[in-house]
Design an enzyme around this catalytic site. Structure first.
Site: not given
Ligand code: GLA
Length: 368
Positions: A142, A178, A200
């Site tokens: 991530d 990303e 997200d």
């Molecule tokens: C980002 C990712 C999420 C999760 C968080 C964890 O926001 O997009 O899916 O993995 O980090 O901190």
């Protein structure tokens, strides 16, 4: 070959992310993680095809060990990460874990963290070796602002881990994220199995629609072994209604999206389980041809998505984004079709029959 079909599993992040108390890291413990893995088996999720149990951010210790190896939080993961993995895998599940290309995980950046960071920067090799030793099957890698914190270039940084995995743990499914910042669909198919296309996803209708809109035009990048990832499922979380949950599943099915559940499997209702485990919807998602659906028509609050199935039939998803029911007819989009089957209900009808799509809802039809 890895990930020939969109990977299916469960990821802990959405479950432990509570928008009011963000995120509930104290709840991420050995026992709660094992309880979720057991529920994945007992609920029938595993039998329906969900195989990867992925432990996301928040499990790490304050520091790495004296040899620089990643380790779990000492109090919350007392038996240690290898023991946890063994327990999860003894249930017949595959195990996934989380790391980042920079120094700091996203969670370390959200919270009041002053350590050196648990990220894999310059520890790609030692981490790949740990993952191989631990029996890890899936890695979520991530981004977490590594361009800002560490001055990294995304394709180079992700490839560095891909190379380490190829050397030490070649069977690991490599999932990168990303958030669509650096057009990963253009370079990631070469050395990863799935890449996030968007930021997200949250458990509300607006976020679901915004995410769907950002998948338009990406269909040609996806295929067996390499999948566009519109993010983990929010089905069963917070205030999503039954029809919104169903529409979410239908759209992720037609998009050939990896299906990573993110709800509390221990307390999930039968209705939520029936959506996640619907054999017909899963079959469309997992269709062996692996051709992602694409938007073919948008009219007012209606979107029509089409996916060619490998047996020659066509799947059509009708998404009603708005507040009033919309009537549709498959022959408007598939003029040659004579019959349709509604995948959710299994009902069949003539293709010219008018059917209704409920507000904040979707239907999935297979036309012949
Ligand atoms: C980002 C990712 C999420 C999760 C968080 C964890 O926001 O997009 O899916 O993995 O980090 O901190």
């Amino acid at each position: 070959m890895k990930a020939q079909k969109p990977p299916m599993g469960f990821n802990t992040w959405n479950r432990f992310l509570d928008v009011r108390d963000f995120p509930q890291v104290e709840q991420i413990t050995h026992d709660s993680v094992v309880a979720l893995a057991k529920a994945m088996v007992d609920s029938g999720m595993k039998d329906a095809g969900y195989e990867y149990f992925v432990m996301d951010d928040g499990f790490q210790g304050y520091t790495r060990d004296h040899r620089g190896r990643l380790q779990g939080h000492a109090r919350r993961f007392r038996p240690g990460i290898p023991a946890l993995i063994e327990e999860v895998k003894s249930l017949g599940l595959k195990m996934g874990i989380y790391s980042v290309p920079g120094r700091f995980t996203c969670f370390e950046q959200y919270q009041d963290y002053h350590g050196l960071g648990n990220g894999s920067l310059d520890r790609e090799e030692i981490d790949a070796i740990s993952f191989a030793e631990w029996g890890i099957d899936f890695l979520k890698y991530d981004w977490c602002r590594a361009h800002i914190n560490d001055g990294l270039d995304a394709p180079t940084a992700f490839r560095k881990m891909a190379d380490a995995l190829a050397k030490h743990a070649p069977d690991i499914v490599f999932s990168i994220s990303e958030y669509g910042l650096f057009k990963s669909h253009e370079w990631a198919p070469e050395f990863t199995n799935m890449w996030r296309t968007t930021d997200d996803l949250f458990a509300n209708w607006k976020s679901i629609l915004g995410t769907i809109d950002q998948q338009i035009g990406l269909e040609s990048y996806s295929g067996p072994g390499r999948w566009n990832d519109p993010d983990m499922l929010q089905i069963g979380n917070h205030a999503l209604t039954d029809s919104e949950n169903r529409a979410h599943m239908i759209m992720w099915a037609i998009l050939n999206a990896p299906l990573m559940a993110g709800n509390d499997l221990v307390t999930m209702t039968d209705k939520v389980r029936d959506i996640l485990c619907h054999r017909g919807l899963i079959a469309v998602n997992q269709d062996w041809g692996g051709r992602q659906g694409k938007l073919i028509r948008a009219y007012g609050e209606l979107q029509v998505w089409e996916k060619p199935m490998s047996n020659g039939s066509t799947a059509l998803a009708y998404l009603n984004r708005g507040e009033v029911a919309i009537k549709v007819r498959a022959t408007d989009d598939a003029p040659a079709a004579t019959s349709v089957r509604d995948v959710w209900s299994s009902d069949s009808a003539g293709a010219a029959e008018v059917v209704e799509v409920e507000p904040h809802g979707a239907i999935l039809l297979i036309t012949q």
